[in-house]
Design a protein around this motif. Structure first.
Motif, PDB file in Angstrom:
ATOM      1  N   ARG A 189      78.314  37.029  42.612  1.00 53.15           N
ATOM      2  CA  ARG A 189      77.076  37.678  43.062  1.00 53.15           C
ATOM      3  C   ARG A 189      77.361  38.543  44.280  1.00 53.15           C
ATOM      4  N   ASP A 232      65.445  33.578  36.883  1.00 57.82           N
ATOM      5  CA  ASP A 232      65.034  32.868  38.104  1.00 57.82           C
ATOM      6  C   ASP A 232      63.557  33.125  38.389  1.00 57.82           C
ATOM      7  N   ARG A 245      77.034  33.007  35.089  1.00 52.75           N
ATOM      8  CA  ARG A 245      75.627  33.315  34.830  1.00 52.75           C
ATOM      9  C   ARG A 245      75.214  34.532  35.618  1.00 52.75           C
ATOM     10  N   ALA A 287      71.670  35.899  37.152  1.00 54.21           N
ATOM     11  CA  ALA A 287      70.434  35.190  37.459  1.00 54.21           C
ATOM     12  C   ALA A 287      69.388  36.096  38.112  1.00 54.21           C
TER      13      ALA A 287
HETATM   14  N1  GLU Z   1      67.978  35.095  41.677  1.00 52.98           N
HETATM   15  C1  GLU Z   1      68.997  35.238  42.671  1.00 52.98           C
HETATM   16  C2  GLU Z   1      69.087  36.688  43.070  1.00 52.98           C
HETATM   17  O1  GLU Z   1      68.734  37.546  42.279  1.00 52.98           O
HETATM   18  C3  GLU Z   1      70.308  34.750  42.090  1.00 52.98           C
HETATM   19  C4  GLU Z   1      71.434  34.740  43.041  1.00 52.98           C
HETATM   20  C5  GLU Z   1      72.642  34.055  42.427  1.00 52.98           C
HETATM   21  O2  GLU Z   1      73.307  34.688  41.600  1.00 52.98           O
HETATM   22  O3  GLU Z   1      72.887  32.895  42.741  1.00 52.98           O
HETATM   23  O4  GLU Z   1      69.423  36.996  44.179  1.00 52.98           O
END
Ligand code: GLU
Length: 447
Positions: free
Chosen positions: A203, A43, A7, A9
């Motif tokens: 990430r 998110d 994913r 996010a």
């Molecule tokens: N919304 C989080 C961010 O942008 C997601 C981090 C993740 O990939 O878990 O840092």
């Protein structure tokens, strides 16, 4: 190995820039290279800062890049799930109420530091009795909720960083729920990763410490943690932190500047890897070449110059039909195939065609200095007959050199000034046939 499910996010609190697009891309390349699935998770638990406009822009940017998703969902639609998970953790004694204000926590941190201790939350809230809690709430305090870490080491083999070990006794119990009841991203992310069957969390390395806590939450909620890959962050060309410049590197700004998706994607896929930075025609090729083992541990240096040179390689091959709409917008008089084919080799972006168009089709004021008047008159007399071609400039200036004895700057500068009105500008050999014989003749006359 079963096909990966990954994913991307993003929080819709800003635009996508090269940093977060790189994360999206690495997820996409990894999953698609193995026939897996790529999920877009929005998110947006922070309802104050998240906006529909940013979400729409993120979706549009990903589509523009070709990073299409197999499925997508918003965290803001899933609060019951997070509430259920929080209830479960509370029941297990792993989520506890804390009442310190930000100031009180700050003071505790400072005291710890002054005593040479790490500024880790001291868990004093765990000792509060029910009466003490009731009293604090009667005073108007609302609890925030912390996850109780085990105090053990959490270990995993990161696909980029290799063996990782986080000593959870050296980090504060993370706050999962703020005192206004809103969720930080930590718990919702785990709940969603479990439910969506995420096999790999990919990430930036700013999340490494979070991963220690999140792996414990995965286990507490009855699951096993996905595999993890944390990529080094992007830095600017000088190796400095980069966040201030990110605004100018958002996808919509790059698109407006004429940067093509495959230039961005080729660069971001190869940056910080052992592969050479070269342009690729499509995402499929990049996916075939992708491997976590190629990603180095050092920060990846993002240099806009690289982006422009990759873009130039693509632009030099663009057909007229691919740029027609842009040309019509940028330089409507020049929206013809002969013009584009003549100038494209000289363009890094399609916008670079504009100065050629302005000179070839615009009304310019020629500049002829007194001391050059005779030379320019001679030049006009010797203008090649018939239609000017890409060879004409060379032939004409060689003839003038012979006839007048002028050379170098003395030869070329007066011609450039007379024909374009400027001392600097695009390649004259390209411009000359675009200007055409008739207009050139007019510009060379002192009328
Ligand atoms: N919304 C989080 C961010 O942008 C997601 C981090 C993740 O990939 O878990 O840092």
């Amino acid at each position: 190995m079963t096909s990966p499910v990954v994913r991307f996010a993003p929080s819709p609190t800003g635009k996508l820039h090269v940093g977060n697009v790189r994360t999206a891309l690495i997820n996409w390349l990894f999953a698609k290279g193995q026939g897996g699935r790529f999920i877009l998770r929005v998110d947006d638990t922070d309802t104050e800062r998240s906006t529909q406009e940013y979400e729409d822009q993120i979706r549009a940017d990903l589509k523009w890049l070709g990073l299409v998703w197999d499925d997508s969902f918003n965290q803001s639609h899933r609060f019951e799930k997070y509430d259920a998970a929080a209830a479960k953790l509370r029941e297990m004694g792993l989520l506890y109420a804390c009442y310190e204000t930000a100031d009180e926590l700050d003071r505790k941190r400072k005291i710890a530091l002054s005593r040479g201790r790490p500024p880790v939350y001291d868990r004093s809230a765990l000792n509060l009795t029910d009466e003490e809690k009731a009293k604090l709430e009667a005073e108007g305090r609302k609890p925030h909720w912390r996850f109780k870490l085990s105090g053990d080491r959490v270990e995993w083999t990161d696909l980029v960083r290799g063996p990782q070990s986080i000593d959870t006794s050296s980090v504060s119990d993370p706050v999962l729920i703020r005192e206004d009841g809103s969720y930080l991203y930590t718990l919702p992310s785990v709940v969603d990763d479990v439910e969506a069957g995420i096999t790999h969390v990919v990430r930036g390395e700013d999340h490494v410490t979070n991963s220690g806590a999140q792996i414990e939450i995965f286990k507490a909620l009855g699951g096993s943690a996905p595999d993890m890959a944390h990529t080094p962050l992007l830095v600017d060309a000088e190796g400095g932190a980069f966040s201030k410049r990110l605004g100018s590197l958002s996808m919509d700004t790059l698109e407006a500047r004429g940067i093509l998706p495959m230039a961005i994607l080729s660069l971001l896929a190869k940056l910080g890897t052992s592969d050479n930075i070269e342009v690729r025609e499509d995402l499929g090729m990049l996916a075939k070449e992708f491997d976590f083992s190629k990603i180095g541990r050092a920060p990846a240096k993002f240099d806009e110059k690289d982006l422009l040179s990759l873009n130039a390689v693509l632009v030099h091959d663009l057909s007229f039909s691919a740029v027609r709409d842009d040309l019509e917008r940028i330089a409507p008089d020049a929206a013809n195939e002969a013009f584009w084919l003549a100038v494209r080799e000289n363009c890094e972006t399609v916008h670079d065609a504009k100065p050629f168009a302005d000179i070839a089709y615009g009304s310019i004021k020629s500049v002829i200095d007194d001391e050059d008047a005779d030379f320019i008159a001679e030049a006009q007399k010797r203008l090649p007959e018939g239609e000017l071609t890409s060879e004409s400039w060379k032939a004409w200036t060689s003839e003038l050199k012979e006839a007048t004895g002028r050379k170098g700057k003395g030869l070329f500068m007066p011609l450039r000034k007379a024909l374009t009105g400027q001392e600097h500008g695009p390649d004259m050999a390209v411009l000359f046939p675009l200007i055409g014989r008739e207009v050139a003749a007019r510009r060379l006359s002192r009328a």
